[in-house]
Design an enzyme around this catalytic site. Structure first.
Site, short mmCIF file in Angstrom:
data_model
loop_
_atom_site.label_atom_id
_atom_site.label_comp_id
_atom_site.label_asym_id
_atom_site.label_seq_id
_atom_site.Cartn_x
_atom_site.Cartn_y
_atom_site.Cartn_z
N GLY A 20 1.17 -1.26 0.05
CA GLY A 20 0.06 -0.35 0.19
C GLY A 20 1.01 1.09 0.26
N SER A 139 0.42 8.49 14.06
CA SER A 139 0.24 9.33 13.43
C SER A 139 1.36 10.10 13.57
CB SER A 139 -1.00 10.46 14.97
OG SER A 139 -0.74 11.02 14.85
N LYS A 193 -5.51 4.96 19.23
CA LYS A 193 -5.32 5.80 17.90
C LYS A 193 -7.09 6.56 17.52
CE LYS A 193 -3.39 8.14 14.61
NZ LYS A 193 -4.51 8.74 13.72
N HIS A 196 -7.03 9.16 19.86
CA HIS A 196 -6.01 10.61 20.27
C HIS A 196 -6.75 11.07 19.30
CE1 HIS A 196 -3.47 11.76 16.91
NE2 HIS A 196 -2.55 11.87 18.31
N ASN A 197 -7.67 10.72 18.04
CA ASN A 197 -7.57 11.48 17.12
C ASN A 197 -9.38 12.38 17.71
OD1 ASN A 197 -6.67 10.26 14.93
ND2 ASN A 197 -8.01 10.25 13.35
N GLU A 200 -8.20 15.07 19.62
CA GLU A 200 -7.94 15.40 18.32
C GLU A 200 -8.51 17.25 17.66
OE1 GLU A 200 -5.63 14.02 14.78
OE2 GLU A 200 -6.93 14.94 13.25
N TYR A 201 -9.83 16.69 17.44
CA TYR A 201 -10.85 17.04 17.13
C TYR A 201 -11.58 17.83 17.95
CZ TYR A 201 -13.26 13.90 13.50
OH TYR A 201 -13.61 13.28 11.81
N HIS A 462 -38.86 3.27 38.28
CA HIS A 462 -37.81 2.02 38.46
C HIS A 462 -36.65 2.57 39.28
CE1 HIS A 462 -38.15 2.18 33.79
NE2 HIS A 462 -38.58 3.10 33.42
C1 6PG Z 1 -3.33 11.53 12.76
C2 6PG Z 1 -4.58 12.52 12.08
C3 6PG Z 1 -4.80 11.07 10.84
C4 6PG Z 1 -5.46 11.90 9.70
C5 6PG Z 1 -7.32 11.91 10.17
C6 6PG Z 1 -7.70 13.00 9.99
O1 6PG Z 1 -3.22 10.91 13.67
O2 6PG Z 1 -2.03 11.62 11.69
O3 6PG Z 1 -5.24 12.06 12.60
O4 6PG Z 1 -5.31 10.16 10.93
O5 6PG Z 1 -5.44 13.32 9.25
O6 6PG Z 1 -7.72 10.91 10.65
O7 6PG Z 1 -9.07 12.84 10.33
P1 6PG Z 1 -10.71 13.61 9.99
O8 6PG Z 1 -10.35 13.80 8.05
O9 6PG Z 1 -12.00 13.03 9.57
O10 6PG Z 1 -10.53 15.30 10.69
#
Ligand code: 6PG
Length: 486
Positions: A20, A139, A193, A196-197, A200-201, A462
């Site tokens: 890949g 990541s 992970k 983690h994301n 990140e959001y 309840h």
């Molecule tokens: C990372 C990022 C990577 C990706 C996200 C973007 O850790 O390197 O999180 O996994 O950039 O999945 O996520 P969205 O497209 O949902 O914002």
């Protein structure tokens, strides 16, 4: 540089194979090669393999292969293959093909953003066939893949003996410690992970709200806001996301000369990991309010038709803009820090809950350690999180650690002012506001949940607990309203 075709290879000599070869896969393969490992390359279309070799063959030792059989034959035993393909069906298809060509004891690593329940399923099925399956969160984006990502491998512990040193050699390093460690069995790597994301959001949403306040409450232009973020990046808020925020804000659009951020459509997209985090949190019963608000804020921004239809709705009487810009800037900084701590605290709570649910035994201090470098949420304050969990691995909430408690308590007035001012100005701050409500909820002496319990008992029998005696009770609401032991 050595490039061999597998046909010319006398002995299987590659330490790792990568299949890949889109950008992430290519960059990881190059990273392995740059660290002195011989890397077997495979891609569904050979053109990508050849492009990688033509452009970056100089990075190190590669073995070019065309078929899965050649690819597997090029690998030293136990064979280690990293799959970097799209999550979902494409991953299953590649696993199936590889598994057919591999032998007991070989290791398949999925480095994509797979759903952790898929990883649990795949690990169980490959284990039955004698193969090791490692779901590894990776990541750091394209840049991290090439120069040092943060790697979160799950899967069987024994596979880490053969795999760990390889992965650790290409991971980011902080203070001489690689940003890679064995997380736990089966799907734990992809689970952390995913969280983690989610974090990140939340982090991105909070930064976005700070930007919004500077833009609409203080009427700063993009350059001026960039300067604030640059300054913040020299202090407690130092992090990759704050750093790149300044860069994005400073970027000018070539076509119009305006700040790029002013010509980008304000509809945030998402690939799904944030949604997965919230779904899992709902199942686990963990209130990840900051992450959920961030996912929903993206969804709202993307509801373009509704937004267009609602644009003229009344705001009501708005308050005055802040007059002391320096004070309000400091308020936003403190609100951002406190809300960020809440988002991380909630994410770490979810990891603890997931770990307990699946019996993974994830060490939160280890996670904080490997998130200090390489990954998107890398931040100075992960050192503090690591210290907090090192000092007390069972810490009930990150916000109770002395360092974070002090930071929040000293910033609480700022936090309230920011949420109140934003509300009076009609500026949406779902991240700041929900984090503050979470904090107030957690520290509350008494919540209105007592009333909820009363209502539940009224319409559904309840039952409820009493503050003064153990057991469950029910009031005979449609009878004489006396209380009975349930
Ligand atoms: C990372 C990022 C990577 C990706 C996200 C973007 O850790 O390197 O999180 O996994 O950039 O999945 O996520 P969205 O497209 O949902 O914002």
């Amino acid at each position: 540089m050595t490039i061999e075709t597998s046909a010319s290879t006398e002995a299987a000599r590659a330490q790792i194979g990568v299949t890949g070869l889109a950008v992430m896969g290519s960059n990881i393969a190059r990273n392995f090669a740059r660290h002195g490992h011989t890397v077997a390359l495979h891609n569904r279309s050979v053109a990508k393999t050849d492009a990688l070799l033509a452009d970056h063959g100089d990075d190190g030792d590669f073995v070019r292969t065309e078929t899965i059989e050649e690819f597997v034959a090029a690998l030293q035993k136990p064979r280690r293959v990293l799959i970097m393909v799209k999550a979902g069906d494409p991953t299953d298809a590649v696993i199936e093909e590889l598994a057919g060509a591999m032998e007991a004891g070989d290791i398949i690593i999925d480095g994509g953003n797979a759903l952790y329940t898929d990883t649990i399923r795949r690990e169980a099925s490959l284990r039955e066939r004698g193969l090791h399956f490692v779901g590894a969160g990776i990541s750091g984006g394209e840049e991290g893949a090439l120069n040092g990502p943060s790697i979160m491998p799950g899967g069987p512990k024994e596979s880490y003996e053969a795999l760990g040193p390889l992965l650790e050699s290409i991971a980011a390093q902080v203070d001489g410690t690689p940003c890679c460690t064995h997380i736990g069995p089966d799907g734990s790597g992809h689970f952390v992970k995913m969280v983690h994301n989610g974090i990140e959001y939340a982090d991105m949403q909070l930064i976005g709200e700070a930007y919004h306040l500077f833009r609409d409450a203080l009427c700063y232009d993009a350059d001026r806001i960039a300067d604030v973020f640059t300054e913040w990046n020299a202090g407690d808020l130092e992090s990759y996301l704050v750093e790149i925020t300044a860069e994005v804000l400073r970027q000018k659009d070539a076509k119009t000369g305006k700040p790029l951020v002013d010509v980008i459509v304000d509809a945030a997209e998402q690939k799904g990991t944030g949604r997965w985090t919230v779904k899992s949190a709902l199942d686990l019963g963990v209130p990840v309010t900051g992450i959920a608000e961030a996912v929903f804020a993206r969804a709202l921004s993307g509801s373009r038709d509704q937004r267009a239809a609602a644009r003229g709705l009344a705001s009501g009487t708005l308050g005055d803009k802040p007059t002391d810009a320096a004070q309000f800037t400091e308020d936003i900084r403190r609100a951002l820090y406190a809300s960020k701590v809440v988002a991380y605290a909630q994410g770490f709570d979810q990891i603890a809950a997931g770990s307990a649910e699946y019996g993974w035994d994830v060490t939160r201090a280890d996670l904080a350690t490997i998130w200090r470098g390489g990954c998107i949420i890398r931040a100075q304050f992960l050192n503090r999180i690591k210290e907090a969990y090192d000092a007390d691995p069972e810490l009930p909430s990150l916000i109770l650690a002395p360092y974070f408690r002090e930071a929040i308590e000293s910033g609480i007035d700022s936090w309230r002012r920011v949420v109140a001012t934003a509300t009076m100005l009609g500026i949406p701050v779902p991240g700041f506001a929900s984090s503050l409500s979470y904090y107030d909820g957690l520290r509350a002496e008494r919540l209105p949940a007592a009333l909820t319990q009363g209502q539940r008992d009224f319409f559904g029998a309840h039952t409820y607990e009493r503050v003064d005696s153990p057991g469950k009770f029910h009031t005979l609401w449609s009878g004489d309203r006396s209380e009975v032991v349930a």
